[in-house]
Design a protein around this motif. Structure first.
Motif, PDB file in Angstrom:
ATOM      1  N   ALA A 125      -9.865  -1.965 -33.658  1.00  0.00           N
ATOM      2  CA  ALA A 125      -9.729  -3.129 -32.786  1.00  0.00           C
ATOM      3  C   ALA A 125     -10.419  -4.377 -33.349  1.00  0.00           C
ATOM      4  CB  ALA A 125     -10.304  -2.793 -31.410  1.00  0.00           C
ATOM      5  N   LEU A 126     -11.656  -4.245 -33.814  1.00  0.00           N
ATOM      6  CA  LEU A 126     -12.416  -5.419 -34.236  1.00  0.00           C
ATOM      7  C   LEU A 126     -11.851  -6.030 -35.518  1.00  0.00           C
ATOM      8  CD1 LEU A 126     -14.770  -7.179 -33.406  1.00  0.00           C
ATOM      9  CD2 LEU A 126     -16.302  -5.708 -34.712  1.00  0.00           C
ATOM     10  N   LEU A 127     -11.634  -5.209 -36.539  1.00  0.00           N
ATOM     11  CA  LEU A 127     -11.087  -5.732 -37.795  1.00  0.00           C
ATOM     12  C   LEU A 127      -9.670  -6.260 -37.589  1.00  0.00           C
ATOM     13  CD1 LEU A 127     -11.225  -6.214 -40.836  1.00  0.00           C
ATOM     14  CD2 LEU A 127     -10.505  -3.846 -41.194  1.00  0.00           C
ATOM     15  N   GLY A 128      -8.849  -5.490 -36.859  1.00  0.00           N
ATOM     16  CA  GLY A 128      -7.481  -5.933 -36.632  1.00  0.00           C
ATOM     17  C   GLY A 128      -7.421  -7.220 -35.827  1.00  0.00           C
ATOM     18  N   GLY A 129      -8.251  -7.323 -34.784  1.00  0.00           N
ATOM     19  CA  GLY A 129      -8.245  -8.525 -33.960  1.00  0.00           C
ATOM     20  C   GLY A 129      -8.762  -9.744 -34.702  1.00  0.00           C
ATOM     21  N   ILE A 163     -15.919  -9.005 -43.817  1.00  0.00           N
ATOM     22  CA  ILE A 163     -17.360  -9.258 -43.903  1.00  0.00           C
ATOM     23  C   ILE A 163     -18.013  -9.100 -42.529  1.00  0.00           C
ATOM     24  CG2 ILE A 163     -19.118 -11.015 -44.349  1.00  0.00           C
ATOM     25  CD1 ILE A 163     -17.257 -12.163 -46.494  1.00  0.00           C
ATOM     26  N   ALA A 164     -17.425  -9.706 -41.510  1.00  0.00           N
ATOM     27  CA  ALA A 164     -18.017  -9.667 -40.177  1.00  0.00           C
ATOM     28  C   ALA A 164     -18.093  -8.250 -39.638  1.00  0.00           C
ATOM     29  CB  ALA A 164     -17.212 -10.556 -39.226  1.00  0.00           C
ATOM     30  N   THR A 165     -17.006  -7.506 -39.734  1.00  0.00           N
ATOM     31  CA  THR A 165     -17.009  -6.146 -39.184  1.00  0.00           C
ATOM     32  C   THR A 165     -17.937  -5.231 -39.958  1.00  0.00           C
ATOM     33  OG1 THR A 165     -15.009  -5.655 -40.497  1.00  0.00           O
ATOM     34  CG2 THR A 165     -14.696  -6.288 -38.203  1.00  0.00           C
ATOM     35  N   SER A 166     -18.044  -5.411 -41.265  1.00  0.00           N
ATOM     36  CA  SER A 166     -18.920  -4.557 -42.068  1.00  0.00           C
ATOM     37  C   SER A 166     -20.386  -4.813 -41.731  1.00  0.00           C
ATOM     38  CB  SER A 166     -18.669  -4.805 -43.566  1.00  0.00           C
ATOM     39  OG  SER A 166     -17.344  -4.496 -43.924  1.00  0.00           O
ATOM     40  N   VAL A 167     -20.755  -6.081 -41.553  1.00  0.00           N
ATOM     41  CA  VAL A 167     -22.140  -6.427 -41.222  1.00  0.00           C
ATOM     42  C   VAL A 167     -22.492  -5.955 -39.811  1.00  0.00           C
ATOM     43  CG1 VAL A 167     -23.719  -8.344 -40.801  1.00  0.00           C
ATOM     44  CG2 VAL A 167     -22.253  -8.359 -42.823  1.00  0.00           C
ATOM     45  N   VAL A 168     -21.572  -6.177 -38.861  1.00  0.00           N
ATOM     46  CA  VAL A 168     -21.836  -5.738 -37.486  1.00  0.00           C
ATOM     47  C   VAL A 168     -21.896  -4.213 -37.416  1.00  0.00           C
ATOM     48  CG1 VAL A 168     -20.921  -5.688 -35.138  1.00  0.00           C
ATOM     49  CG2 VAL A 168     -20.846  -7.803 -36.457  1.00  0.00           C
ATOM     50  N   ALA A 196     -13.042  -0.679 -44.668  1.00  0.00           N
ATOM     51  CA  ALA A 196     -12.156  -1.801 -44.360  1.00  0.00           C
ATOM     52  C   ALA A 196     -11.023  -1.888 -45.380  1.00  0.00           C
ATOM     53  CB  ALA A 196     -12.954  -3.102 -44.330  1.00  0.00           C
ATOM     54  N   LEU A 197     -11.326  -1.674 -46.658  1.00  0.00           N
ATOM     55  CA  LEU A 197     -10.287  -1.700 -47.682  1.00  0.00           C
ATOM     56  C   LEU A 197      -9.285  -0.574 -47.479  1.00  0.00           C
ATOM     57  CD1 LEU A 197     -12.199  -2.591 -50.992  1.00  0.00           C
ATOM     58  CD2 LEU A 197     -10.946  -4.093 -49.431  1.00  0.00           C
ATOM     59  N   VAL A 198      -9.783   0.596 -47.084  1.00  0.00           N
ATOM     60  CA  VAL A 198      -8.883   1.714 -46.805  1.00  0.00           C
ATOM     61  C   VAL A 198      -7.958   1.362 -45.640  1.00  0.00           C
ATOM     62  CG1 VAL A 198      -8.744   4.121 -46.044  1.00  0.00           C
ATOM     63  CG2 VAL A 198     -10.479   3.439 -47.701  1.00  0.00           C
ATOM     64  N   ARG A 199      -8.520   0.772 -44.605  1.00  0.00           N
ATOM     65  CA  ARG A 199      -7.733   0.367 -43.432  1.00  0.00           C
ATOM     66  C   ARG A 199      -6.647  -0.638 -43.827  1.00  0.00           C
ATOM     67  NH1 ARG A 199      -4.926  -2.336 -39.537  1.00  0.00           N
ATOM     68  NH2 ARG A 199      -6.048  -2.756 -37.623  1.00  0.00           N
ATOM     69  N   LEU A 200      -7.007  -1.636 -44.642  1.00  0.00           N
ATOM     70  CA  LEU A 200      -6.042  -2.646 -45.055  1.00  0.00           C
ATOM     71  C   LEU A 200      -4.967  -2.055 -45.954  1.00  0.00           C
ATOM     72  CD1 LEU A 200      -8.494  -5.598 -45.780  1.00  0.00           C
ATOM     73  CD2 LEU A 200      -7.002  -5.329 -43.798  1.00  0.00           C
ATOM     74  N   ASN A 201      -5.360  -1.110 -46.792  1.00  0.00           N
ATOM     75  CA  ASN A 201      -4.416  -0.490 -47.707  1.00  0.00           C
ATOM     76  C   ASN A 201      -3.438   0.426 -46.980  1.00  0.00           C
ATOM     77  OD1 ASN A 201      -3.174   0.440 -50.093  1.00  0.00           O
ATOM     78  ND2 ASN A 201      -4.606   2.143 -50.242  1.00  0.00           N
TER      79      ASN A 201
END
Length: 280
Positions: free
Chosen positions: A128-132, A144-149, A203-208
């Motif tokens: 939800a967070l990365l996608g949104g 960057i934001a989702t990884s730091v949070v 995050a890279l896995v999700r995007l891929n």
């Protein structure tokens, strides 16, 4: 805030059924509150759909993505643990119980914990967070934001109540006020960096992949491995290179950070089936 408000009613509701510590109740309610609030935000922002939340169908079967992810997560931790053993930071548990019942319980608890943590945290952060955020701000800033949070929430530690503490309607807020003390301790920077790097990799896995199924598997494999490592090995306080692990779990730290950075860079350039930036 929601978890602090709801913790007392939930505690009073279940205390006659089970003896769950107040600290554990507010911790789980915090995760649940985060999940609910993020999805409500996406819903009222008009971004709530299977693609944005990370549950879109992939090119490979769901079960295959979860299993391959689980094996990848297990492999990452296996490499890390072998290095820690080689550097004498860890050592085999001297009083190891290798009986079949004990190992069976360790395996079952590890798998269940891994799947639960993987599903909840990946749904929140890489789902939800990365996608949104990606639909509103762009890919790089969202990653960057989702990884730091994601890394930061691991340092929210609710303190346990002292024995005999009376429960009042404001007790949850009293506990909440002491939940952020770790952020003032610079000794945790190594663990923060390691978890941030892990967030980047996921995050890279999700995007891929276009969904979070393999992320769930990787996360589950890592959590399972950590449970297994804690049972099979012990920290060696007289070992060399102790600065490579943190003071919390004696596992994550600068060594894990370096390994995860290498894996993240390698995945970015070598991952099969990579999709062009911004196309997922």
């Amino acid at each position: 805030m929601l978890s602090a408000l709801a913790a007392v009613p939930v505690y009073l509701l279940i205390q006659d059924i089970t003896d769950v510590p107040f600290k554990k109740i507010i911790t789980h309610l915090c995760s649940l509150s985060g999940l609910v609030v993020i999805f409500l935000y996406l819903k009222y922002s008009g971004c709530l759909n299977r693609r944005v939340s990370g549950f879109a169908a992939g090119k490979t079967p769901l079960s295959r993505d979860i299993i391959t992810g689980f094996l990848a997560g297990f492999g990452i931790m296996l490499v890390l643990e072998f290095v820690l053993l080689g550097l004498t930071i860890h050592q085999p548990e001297p009083y190891l119980d290798v009986s079949l019942p004990t190992l069976t319980i360790v395996f079952i608890k590890g798998i269940l914990a891994g799947l639960a943590v993987g599903l909840i945290e990946e749904t929140i952060f890489r789902g939800a967070l990365l996608g949104g955020l990606k639909t509103m701000t762009g890919t790089l800033s969202a990653v960057i934001a989702t990884s730091v949070v994601y890394s930061g929430v691991h340092f929210i530690k609710f303190p346990a109540l002292a024995p005999g503490t009376e429960i009042h309607w404001y007790t949850g807020f009293s506990v909440l006020s002491g939940a952020f003390t770790r952020f003032s301790n610079p000794a945790f920077i190594d663990m923060f960096l390691a978890l941030t790097a892990f967030g980047f990799l996921l995050a890279l896995v999700r995007l891929n992949k276009g969904n979070i199924y393999q992320c769930i598997g990787i996360h589950a494999g890592v959590v399972f491995s950590m449970k297994l490592i804690s049972h099979l090995t012990d920290f060696n306080p007289d070992g060399s290179y102790l600065f490579l692990v943190n003071d919390i779990d004696r596992l994550l730290g600068f060594l894990a950070f370096i390994l995860l950075v290498i894996l993240t860079i390698g995945y970015h350039f070598l991952a099969p089936g990579k999709t062009p930036p911004g196309s997922t």
